[in-house]
Motif scaffolding. Structure first.
Motif, PDB file in Angstrom:
ATOM      1  N   UNK A   1     -10.932  -3.257  -6.500  1.00 41.88           N
ATOM      2  CA  UNK A   1     -10.301  -2.134  -7.194  1.00 41.88           C
ATOM      3  C   UNK A   1      -8.885  -1.851  -6.691  1.00 41.88           C
ATOM      4  N   UNK A   2      -8.676  -1.937  -5.384  1.00 40.04           N
ATOM      5  CA  UNK A   2      -7.400  -1.530  -4.807  1.00 40.04           C
ATOM      6  C   UNK A   2      -6.649  -2.609  -4.076  1.00 40.04           C
ATOM      7  N   UNK A   3      -7.193  -3.831  -4.060  1.00 40.23           N
ATOM      8  CA  UNK A   3      -6.513  -4.898  -3.345  1.00 40.23           C
ATOM      9  C   UNK A   3      -6.761  -4.820  -1.851  1.00 40.23           C
ATOM     10  N   UNK A   4      -5.891  -5.453  -1.097  1.00 39.14           N
ATOM     11  CA  UNK A   4      -6.088  -5.530   0.348  1.00 39.14           C
ATOM     12  C   UNK A   4      -6.051  -4.157   1.010  1.00 39.14           C
ATOM     13  N   UNK A   5      -5.160  -3.278   0.542  1.00 38.25           N
ATOM     14  CA  UNK A   5      -5.144  -1.930   1.100  1.00 38.25           C
ATOM     15  C   UNK A   5      -6.337  -1.117   0.640  1.00 38.25           C
ATOM     16  N   UNK A   6      -6.917  -1.468  -0.494  1.00 37.55           N
ATOM     17  CA  UNK A   6      -8.173  -0.842  -0.894  1.00 37.55           C
ATOM     18  C   UNK A   6      -9.269  -1.169   0.102  1.00 37.55           C
ATOM     19  N   UNK A   7      -9.359  -2.435   0.486  1.00 42.11           N
ATOM     20  CA  UNK A   7     -10.327  -2.821   1.520  1.00 42.11           C
ATOM     21  C   UNK A   7     -10.000  -2.142   2.841  1.00 42.11           C
TER      22      UNK A   7
END
Length: 928
Positions: free
Chosen positions: A145-151
């Motif tokens: 959903x949010x990409x690497x910064x989501x993780x």
């Protein structure tokens, strides 16, 4: 949940801001790479050996040492930085990369004496494996959903900061003969609290304090993760973190997993791990010593000490209230401030014959990863400060007894180490002593006849020795043979040499006398530095209130250096063993690394908060940090308009280059008090930005110049009856910002002396008349007490009166009033900030209150209403109450309430005389 994601993403960005440097290297730097299926190591030309070593260690760990965190792995890019004197490393998501800063730290006490490249590879690659194995369950959903910064956001909520670092410290300890888990000094913090019988809650340990000394998350993490490994098995934390990042238990997933597997939640687990170590830290008896520094309500550090000819002392002192400075302390304990040092990579200083020496940092104005140091000499007799002007990469200066020479430890960008002797007047290099083994020197000291230099040295295997090297022919004699124990700062008195070392469970003072080594002190906690004074020994010891000065006799007892004097807790066995001597060199191809590799590299969706604009953007950045790109949607609360935009910022050349475009909808212009015009606009722009770092001495300084050209086309909004005759507008946007801030102590709300200046000018270039000038100056001054601050503010904004076009509004209006109608306006403001209380209290591991502070203010603003041909005054006075807190035990966050008493009528509500407001400065959360 989206709010939680935003806060966690901000946490990640704030953590990375310290390490990450956009456009930090000059374009002349040529890059090479080793590219395998496991890692891409990127390094400057000439650093092949370091690049190969990093690749070798990572491949070995990837093959044999992943089981304790998980079997998943992702290829990572690691950039080796050799132009900076910083000693650090980090791994980040968004984009997924790591950077190693290759200059070793000057002190061996804090991180040990391992080969610095080896230690970085052991520690930082553990963070790579953590991130690789945490992309599971709900964390994997947030990645999509949010990409690497989501993780990163969701895993930083799930997994506490102490685990990330504690697990990495356990790894460097488990896979080497050293590592911080084998260093006595690493345990000084918690041991000091134990000896003082200070008991802090888990939340206090997690969040820190403005008034108490609290160990950091590295020390906390090692205590808990090492206890978990020893008590529950090598794979214990793999199972706990697997539960947490999958959110098998939605609330407090990490703590709940601990509770499920051990019967203890996180707070109880911390208490159990500390109790397990406490048993090792209570000495049966403490040898007597006179305490020279009295107890204080404020944490105060007396870290380094030297003897004066009159029996007094020269000491370094800093506290939670005061910035570091050097003091003379007489026999009765009275202190006189001498001088304060500037910003440096190391806080060490030396003293001899009335002169104090230290190094200060100097930075390349443009390139963030290129820095130096200069040697400073302060002469007490004349009161003059001298700078050895040649900028060089050096640490730990020492003045010869004849006052003519200065010895420094020098580090080249090729990681070649040297002991150099400089002319004390000009700074020119007189001699560079031979160093065929490339030992790393630490804290050199001249002998009293200036014929030799005493220094502790580190070799490539992580062993340390104390040597005596001739200043004439460079010959070397080993006084203390090489071993894995760390050695600290020596002090020379006649033929005797005192030094601190970690030969026992605590760093203590030892002495080399006539070829034998004696233990001089037997203290319950770590000794940092010492000085022989009139037949006694004065030394600094770490306590729960900071480093304190004590005095004891100089006699000692022999110690057998062939014997390991460490207890079992400093010889932990985590079931893996030292790997550094077992690694087989790989046959890697070294090739050119293209700076255009994955130049856009979109990695994450991220909220953008730049009050008054709020948005959601897709961000990209390449591994070398030279191109930032974004595209997204935003909303301007001042104008109640929305828009979409995209931009590129290229930072590899001397000025940054900016390109972009915005389509803004439903913009409006107030024609008078009742009529407004609404329109849409398309804005293409390009420009240059020049950020300069002018930091030196005691001041952080920055200056930024911006210029942008805009091509703007306006369209009538769908429900507007007004058609623009000026559809196409070309204008320039010029910006200037300057900040100058003196360093401040922990408790200081603001710097005692600082200035910030912002100027912004807009002007159309075609036949559409429009213009706006904005300026703001903030001046920070000391208040009536050490932690009080007086902040004065002036602001001015002028707009053209043709009203053919309106530029964005950044003015700070008098508090309590609505935005007025005006042609030009100025504001003067005064604020008095002061601390009220330090609660050190929180609840539910969600919100922790560190400080309560107040602000009394007065705003005086005058506007010119060009239609009425009249000045209007808007003055207000009131108070603000701020709460400095931490969210989720990690994220610093300040909010407050404000009451404004209006001293003049508000044209939009003349009957209102006061206003309450909630202050939520969201920009502090989402600064990028």
């Amino acid at each position: 949940m989206r709010k939680i994601l935003c806060l966690a993403a901000a946490t990640v960005l704030l953590q990375q801001a310290v390490a990450q440097q956009f456009g930090g290297n000059p374009p002349s730097l040529k890059w090479r790479q080793i590219n395998t299926d496991t890692v891409r190591v990127i390094f400057p030309a000439g650093m092949d050996a370091e690049g190969r070593r990093v690749a070798d260690i990572i491949h070995h760990i990837s093959r044999y040492n992943r089981a304790s965190i998980g079997d998943l792995q992702q290829k990572v890019s690691i950039v080796l930085q050799n132009q900076t004197l910083q000693s650090n490393g980090y791994v980040q998501l968004g984009p997924f990369r790591s950077e190693f800063f290759l200059t070793p730290p000057p002190s061996s006490n804090d991180v040990g004496a391992l080969n610095w490249v080896d230690q970085l590879a052991l520690h930082e690659y553990r963070h790579v494996l953590q991130n690789s194995n945490f992309r599971k369950g709900l964390s994997k959903v947030f990645y999509y959903l949010g990409g690497e910064l989501g993780q990163a956001a969701i895993t930083n909520i799930a997994v506490p900061d102490w685990f990330w670092e504690g697990d990495a410290v356990v790894t460097e300890t488990a896979l080497s003969r050293q590592g911080r888990g084998r260093l006595p000094a690493f345990f000084d913090d918690f041991r000091a609290l134990t000896l003082a019988d200070k008991r802090y809650s888990y939340m206090q340990i997690r969040n820190g304090s403005y008034r108490k000394y609290i160990p950091d998350h590295y020390a906390t993490g090692y205590l808990m993760t090492s206890y978990g490994r020893r008590s529950y098995g090598q794979n214990f934390w793999k199972d706990v973190t697997d539960d947490a990042v999958r959110y098998r238990r939605l609330f407090y997933p990490f703590s709940q997993s601990l509770k499920h597997r051990t019967g203890k939640n996180a707070a109880a687990f911390f208490a159990a791990s500390l109790e397990d170590y406490k048993k090792q830290w209570t000495p049966a008896s403490t040898p007597p010593a006179d305490t020279l520094t009295p107890a204080s309500r404020t944490v105060t550090h007396y870290k380094y000490v030297y003897a004066l000819e009159n029996g007094g002392l020269i000491v370094s002192k800093r506290s939670f209230k005061e910035i570091p400075a050097f003091y003379e302390r007489d026999a009765e304990g009275h202190e006189t401030r001498i001088v304060a040092p500037g910003i440096g990579f190391d806080d060490y200083f030396s003293y001899r014959n009335g002169r104090l020496l230290w190094t200060e940092s100097r930075y390349d104005a443009r390139w963030g990863w290129k820095d130096y140091s200069v040697v400073k000499i302060y002469d007490r007799k004349s009161g003059r400060m001298r700078t050895l002007r040649q900028e060089r990469r050096c640490f730990s200066p020492d003045l010869s007894f004849d006052g003519a020479k200065v010895a420094v430890v020098a580090v080249s960008t090729a990681q070649q180490y040297a002991l150099k002797i400089l002319d004390a007047q000009s700074g020119a290099v007189i001699k560079s002593l031979p160093n065929p083994h490339n030992w790393y020197y630490t804290y050199p000291k001249f002998t009293e006849d200036d014929r030799f230099i005493i220094s502790a040295v580190r070799d490539h295997e992580g062993k340390m020795a104390l040597i005596r090297q001739s200043t004439e022919d460079g010959s070397v004699e080993e006084l203390v043979p090489f071993g894995i124990q760390t050695i600290g700062i020596p002090a020379v008195q006649g033929d005797d040499i005192y030094f601190t070392a970690a030969f026992t469970d605590v760093n203590n003072v030892f002495a080399w006398k006539d070829g034998r080594v004696e233990q001089v002190t037997d203290r319950p906690n770590g000794v940092q530095h010492m000085a022989p004074v009139g037949g006694k020994l004065v030394f600094s010891e770490f306590t729960a209130e900071g480093y304190k000065l004590l005095r004891t006799a100089t006699g000692g007892k022999p110690i057998d250096l062939q014997k390991d004097h460490h207890s079992a807790w400093l010889r932990p066995d985590f079931g893996e063993g030292d790997i550094l001597g077992k690694i087989t060199p790989g046959n890697y191809k070294v090739s050119k690394y293209s700076k255009a590799h994955r130049i856009f590299n979109f990695h994450s969706w991220l909220p953008r908060i730049d009050d008054p604009e709020y948005g959601l953007f897709l961000y990209g950045e390449n591994v070398l940090g030279t191109l930032q790109s974004n595209v997204g949607y935003y909303y301007n609360t001042n104008e109640q308009s929305s828009g979409v935009g995209a931009s590129l910022l290229y930072g590899a050349w001397y000025p940054y280059i900016r390109l972009g475009g915005d389509y803004r909808m439903q913009r409006y212009l107030r024609v008078n008090d009742t009529v407004q015009v609404i329109w849409n606009e398309l804005d293409w722009y390009g420009g240059l930005s020049l950020p300069l770092n002018l930091t030196s001495g005691k001041y952080y300084r920055s200056l930024t110049l911006n210029t942008n050209f805009h091509q703007l086309t306006r369209y009538r909004a769908g429900n507007s009856k007004y058609r623009f005759t000026d559809d196409n507008i070309q204008y320039i946007d010029l910006g200037f910002s300057f900040a100058n801030q003196r360093i401040r102590a922990v408790q200081n709300i603001f710097s005692h002396f600082a200035q910030t200046l912002q100027l912004r000018y807009y002007k159309t270039l075609n036949n559409v008349p429009a213009e706006q000038l904005y300026g703001r100056l903030d001046l920070y001054l000391p208040g009536l007490s050490a932690n009080h601050s007086l902040v004065l503010q002036g602001a001015y904004q002028q707009k053209d009166t043709m009203q053919r076009y309106a530029f964005s509004d950044y003015f700070v209006y008098a508090r309590g009033y609505e935005k007025p109608f005006y042609a030009h306006m100025y504001k003067l403001g005064a604020n008095y900030h002061l601390p009220i209380a330090y609660p050190d209290w929180g609840f539910a591991n969600l919100l922790y209150f560190m400080r309560l502070r107040g602000n009394l203010f007065y705003d005086h603003s005058v506007s010119w209403h060009f239609r009425r041909r009249q000045h209007f005054t808007y003055a207000s006075a009131g108070g603000e109450l701020f709460f400095d807190t931490k969210l989720g035990n990690v994220l610093p966050f300040t909010f407050g309430v404000r009451y404004s008493h209006l001293l003049n009528d508000d044209p939009y509500d003349p009957s209102r005389k006061g206003r309450f407001e909630l202050i939520v400065p969201l920009q502090q959360l989402f600064s990028y």
